[in-house]
Structure formats: C-alpha cells, structure tokens
Motif scaffolding. Sequence first.
Motif, PDB file in Angstrom:
ATOM      1  N   SER A 158       0.939  -1.107   0.093  1.00 28.57           N
ATOM      2  CA  SER A 158      -0.256  -0.007  -0.083  1.00 28.57           C
ATOM      3  C   SER A 158       0.915   1.244   0.064  1.00 28.57           C
ATOM      4  O   SER A 158       0.329   2.625  -0.378  1.00 28.57           O
ATOM      5  CB  SER A 158      -1.190  -0.016   1.202  1.00 28.57           C
ATOM      6  OG  SER A 158      -0.217   0.067   2.470  1.00 28.57           O
ATOM      7  N   GLU A 159       2.211   1.101   0.513  1.00 27.40           N
ATOM      8  CA  GLU A 159       3.107   2.286   0.463  1.00 27.40           C
ATOM      9  C   GLU A 159       3.453   2.673  -0.970  1.00 27.40           C
ATOM     10  O   GLU A 159       3.939   1.774  -1.660  1.00 27.40           O
ATOM     11  CB  GLU A 159       4.100   2.089   1.441  1.00 27.40           C
ATOM     12  CG  GLU A 159       4.855   3.305   2.025  1.00 27.40           C
ATOM     13  CD  GLU A 159       5.541   3.574   3.080  1.00 27.40           C
ATOM     14  OE1 GLU A 159       6.131   4.245   3.367  1.00 27.40           O
ATOM     15  OE2 GLU A 159       5.309   2.538   3.954  1.00 27.40           O
ATOM     16  N   ILE A 160       3.337   4.059  -1.276  1.00 24.67           N
ATOM     17  CA  ILE A 160       4.038   4.533  -2.661  1.00 24.67           C
ATOM     18  C   ILE A 160       5.361   4.524  -2.454  1.00 24.67           C
ATOM     19  O   ILE A 160       5.842   5.276  -1.706  1.00 24.67           O
ATOM     20  CB  ILE A 160       3.156   5.590  -2.977  1.00 24.67           C
ATOM     21  CG1 ILE A 160       1.817   5.443  -3.128  1.00 24.67           C
ATOM     22  CG2 ILE A 160       3.998   6.198  -4.183  1.00 24.67           C
ATOM     23  CD1 ILE A 160       0.840   6.847  -3.302  1.00 24.67           C
ATOM     24  N   ASP A 161       6.243   3.830  -3.230  1.00 25.93           N
ATOM     25  CA  ASP A 161       7.674   3.895  -2.955  1.00 25.93           C
ATOM     26  C   ASP A 161       8.165   5.303  -3.504  1.00 25.93           C
ATOM     27  O   ASP A 161       7.538   6.026  -4.108  1.00 25.93           O
ATOM     28  CB  ASP A 161       8.297   2.812  -3.884  1.00 25.93           C
ATOM     29  CG  ASP A 161       8.439   2.763  -5.259  1.00 25.93           C
ATOM     30  OD1 ASP A 161       8.020   3.972  -5.763  1.00 25.93           O
ATOM     31  OD2 ASP A 161       8.670   1.725  -5.904  1.00 25.93           O
ATOM     32  N   SER A 162       9.610   5.137  -3.336  1.00 24.45           N
ATOM     33  CA  SER A 162      10.244   6.614  -3.366  1.00 24.45           C
ATOM     34  C   SER A 162      10.023   6.878  -4.976  1.00 24.45           C
ATOM     35  O   SER A 162      10.564   8.110  -5.339  1.00 24.45           O
ATOM     36  CB  SER A 162      11.553   6.463  -2.970  1.00 24.45           C
ATOM     37  OG  SER A 162      12.269   5.282  -3.658  1.00 24.45           O
ATOM     38  N   GLY A 163      10.016   5.948  -5.772  1.00 26.56           N
ATOM     39  CA  GLY A 163       9.835   6.116  -7.212  1.00 26.56           C
ATOM     40  C   GLY A 163       8.486   6.711  -7.576  1.00 26.56           C
ATOM     41  O   GLY A 163       8.241   6.902  -8.714  1.00 26.56           O
ATOM     42  N   GLY A 164       7.574   6.860  -6.852  1.00 27.31           N
ATOM     43  CA  GLY A 164       6.398   7.330  -6.923  1.00 27.31           C
ATOM     44  C   GLY A 164       5.366   6.463  -7.538  1.00 27.31           C
ATOM     45  O   GLY A 164       4.210   6.746  -7.944  1.00 27.31           O
ATOM     46  N   VAL A 165       5.780   5.007  -7.361  1.00 28.85           N
ATOM     47  CA  VAL A 165       4.591   4.041  -7.959  1.00 28.85           C
ATOM     48  C   VAL A 165       4.409   2.992  -6.829  1.00 28.85           C
ATOM     49  O   VAL A 165       5.126   2.830  -5.920  1.00 28.85           O
ATOM     50  CB  VAL A 165       5.227   3.406  -9.300  1.00 28.85           C
ATOM     51  CG1 VAL A 165       5.287   4.303 -10.350  1.00 28.85           C
ATOM     52  CG2 VAL A 165       6.500   2.612  -8.819  1.00 28.85           C
ATOM     53  N   THR A 166       3.322   2.390  -7.011  1.00 24.99           N
ATOM     54  CA  THR A 166       2.851   1.155  -6.152  1.00 24.99           C
ATOM     55  C   THR A 166       3.501  -0.176  -6.800  1.00 24.99           C
ATOM     56  O   THR A 166       3.839  -0.307  -7.968  1.00 24.99           O
ATOM     57  CB  THR A 166       1.321   0.729  -6.080  1.00 24.99           C
ATOM     58  OG1 THR A 166       0.821   0.880  -7.349  1.00 24.99           O
ATOM     59  CG2 THR A 166       0.769   2.096  -5.296  1.00 24.99           C
ATOM     60  N   ARG A 167       3.813  -1.366  -5.764  1.00 24.15           N
ATOM     61  CA  ARG A 167       4.481  -2.455  -6.389  1.00 24.15           C
ATOM     62  C   ARG A 167       3.590  -3.603  -5.853  1.00 24.15           C
ATOM     63  O   ARG A 167       2.738  -3.650  -4.725  1.00 24.15           O
ATOM     64  CB  ARG A 167       5.850  -2.506  -5.519  1.00 24.15           C
ATOM     65  CG  ARG A 167       6.845  -1.557  -6.065  1.00 24.15           C
ATOM     66  CD  ARG A 167       7.384  -1.490  -7.325  1.00 24.15           C
ATOM     67  NE  ARG A 167       8.338  -0.500  -7.611  1.00 24.15           N
ATOM     68  CZ  ARG A 167       9.230  -0.377  -8.431  1.00 24.15           C
ATOM     69  NH1 ARG A 167       9.052  -1.239  -9.364  1.00 24.15           N
ATOM     70  NH2 ARG A 167       9.843   0.836  -8.907  1.00 24.15           N
ATOM     71  N   GLY A 168       3.365  -4.493  -6.894  1.00 21.53           N
ATOM     72  CA  GLY A 168       2.669  -5.818  -6.828  1.00 21.53           C
ATOM     73  C   GLY A 168       3.321  -6.841  -5.654  1.00 21.53           C
ATOM     74  O   GLY A 168       4.606  -6.815  -5.589  1.00 21.53           O
ATOM     75  N   LYS A 169       2.595  -7.591  -4.696  1.00 21.96           N
ATOM     76  CA  LYS A 169       3.137  -8.180  -3.880  1.00 21.96           C
ATOM     77  C   LYS A 169       3.309  -9.669  -4.336  1.00 21.96           C
ATOM     78  O   LYS A 169       3.918 -10.561  -3.956  1.00 21.96           O
ATOM     79  CB  LYS A 169       2.487  -7.996  -2.311  1.00 21.96           C
ATOM     80  CG  LYS A 169       2.885  -8.764  -1.232  1.00 21.96           C
ATOM     81  CD  LYS A 169       1.991  -8.929  -0.255  1.00 21.96           C
ATOM     82  CE  LYS A 169       1.799  -7.153   0.318  1.00 21.96           C
ATOM     83  NZ  LYS A 169       1.162  -7.236   1.655  1.00 21.96           N
ATOM     84  N   ASN A 170       1.948 -10.140  -4.831  1.00 21.52           N
ATOM     85  CA  ASN A 170       1.766 -11.724  -5.232  1.00 21.52           C
ATOM     86  C   ASN A 170       0.555 -11.656  -6.253  1.00 21.52           C
ATOM     87  O   ASN A 170      -0.022 -10.558  -6.496  1.00 21.52           O
ATOM     88  CB  ASN A 170       1.479 -12.495  -3.974  1.00 21.52           C
ATOM     89  CG  ASN A 170       0.594 -11.851  -3.035  1.00 21.52           C
ATOM     90  OD1 ASN A 170      -0.639 -11.061  -3.597  1.00 21.52           O
ATOM     91  ND2 ASN A 170       0.655 -11.706  -1.882  1.00 21.52           N
ATOM     92  N   GLY A 171       0.492 -12.794  -6.752  1.00 23.87           N
ATOM     93  CA  GLY A 171      -0.494 -13.171  -7.770  1.00 23.87           C
ATOM     94  C   GLY A 171      -0.463 -12.255  -9.152  1.00 23.87           C
ATOM     95  O   GLY A 171       0.749 -11.858  -9.523  1.00 23.87           O
ATOM     96  N   LEU A 172      -1.477 -11.930  -9.570  1.00 26.01           N
ATOM     97  CA  LEU A 172      -1.324 -11.238 -11.033  1.00 26.01           C
ATOM     98  C   LEU A 172      -1.037  -9.837 -10.852  1.00 26.01           C
ATOM     99  O   LEU A 172      -0.221  -8.993 -11.610  1.00 26.01           O
ATOM    100  CB  LEU A 172      -2.741 -11.057 -11.739  1.00 26.01           C
ATOM    101  CG  LEU A 172      -3.483 -12.314 -12.131  1.00 26.01           C
ATOM    102  CD1 LEU A 172      -4.938 -11.962 -12.598  1.00 26.01           C
ATOM    103  CD2 LEU A 172      -2.643 -12.997 -13.151  1.00 26.01           C
ATOM    104  N   GLU A 173      -1.182  -9.309  -9.617  1.00 24.59           N
ATOM    105  CA  GLU A 173      -0.552  -7.818  -9.213  1.00 24.59           C
ATOM    106  C   GLU A 173       0.952  -7.789  -9.344  1.00 24.59           C
ATOM    107  O   GLU A 173       1.566  -6.784  -9.822  1.00 24.59           O
ATOM    108  CB  GLU A 173      -0.981  -7.532  -7.809  1.00 24.59           C
ATOM    109  CG  GLU A 173      -2.506  -7.211  -7.781  1.00 24.59           C
ATOM    110  CD  GLU A 173      -2.935  -5.871  -8.187  1.00 24.59           C
ATOM    111  OE1 GLU A 173      -2.211  -5.288  -8.800  1.00 24.59           O
ATOM    112  OE2 GLU A 173      -3.996  -5.559  -7.809  1.00 24.59           O
TER     113      GLU A 173
END
Length: 217
Positions: A158-173
Amino acid sequence: IGIKEKKEWLKVADGLKRPDLLVNPTRGNIYSDDDRIMATSAPKYYMYIDFKAEGFALDSFQNGKYNGVDSLAWYLSKKLKNRTAAGYKAHLLKGLKAKKRQYPVYEGRVSYADLKEIKTFPFLRFHRNRSGFYTKEMMQRQKPFGMLASRTIGDIYSEIDSGGVTRGKNGLELQYDSLLRGMPGLNSVQRVGGRWTNIVEVEPTNGMDIRSTIDIN
C-alpha cells in the motif's frame, strides 16, 4: 545578459522555483474475462500535524474562537466519530505538549473526498506552515467481488515507493506489475505573479489494464 550576467540571473531563477515533485500514476485495473473490475485503486490518506512547523499559529490554536483547538475538536469528532470533542481536544493538546513533528490527527486512513472536507475544518484550513497539517498518501486496492479469486488476483504494497509507484506483492498484481504500475510524471512548483503555482512538466503515464481469463460466474 546571457554571458556577463548569467550567474546572477540563474540565482534569481532558482529562488523562484522549488524542488520538483513526482506525480503519481494511476495503477491499472484488473478485469474478468467479461470486463468486470476485479481490482482497482483508491488512494487513502494518513493525517498528521507538525507541532514544530516554523510558522505554527500557536496562539490561534490555543485561544482562537473560530480557528482554535475547541472548534477543530468538535468538527473532527462529528466527522470521524471515534472520539468525543473533549477526547479530540485532549488528544491534540497532548501532541502540542510533546511538540511532535509527526503527530497523528486520526489513527486510521481517510478517502480523498473526506480529506477535502477535513481541509476546510477550523485551523486545518490555514496554510501548511501555520497549521502544520500534512498527509501521507497510501494506495488501497479494492476488490468489488471480495475474496472471490482473491489469491489469484493478488495484492500490492500500500505504501507508494520513492519512485512514485505502487508495487505488486503476489498473484497477477506481481506477475504483471511492470505493466500495471505505470510511470510517474514530474511536477515543478514555480513562483508566478507572487504565488506558488504547480506546473506539470512531464505528464504521468498511467498503468495498463489487464483483462484476465477469470470467469466470475
């Protein structure tokens, strides 16, 4: 001017510009095979007060009739409903006494619509330097069909990283993260006509949508 006075005018220009800020892209949606949304993004916000802000309006906060802690506590209690007005006043005064730089106004997260309303509340409607009020944006992934195929769809951090984007954790995401997350843009803040103005220099590229082979029925 361009040669002899270049350094002097570059200094003036630097004084009329603040550091560039990233513009977060919108993460792509995940759809079922018949184009029903199975995962979409909604921003949520943590709210804080910096009681050591340089221009913090201490007298107004403590004694203001319309923009003081009493009025603010009443509005927060009515809106958020997790404390009484007296409870919110005690909570905020505790942060003031401790001189916290990151003191939570509310322990939970609020939607963008709620945040817009809260920014109109007494004291918080002041400029950030006077109110010390600021937020931290988090991204919440909403799944309209609940737990249905939830493990296959996956989750994001849920935290937006320093590059300004969200990251997938598992699955299709996670599997299609490079397509879903998009590319951040660039926003510069420049002083124009005596006011600070946001100028988008690079538009963000929103993430692509994914149509899966999942049959909801």
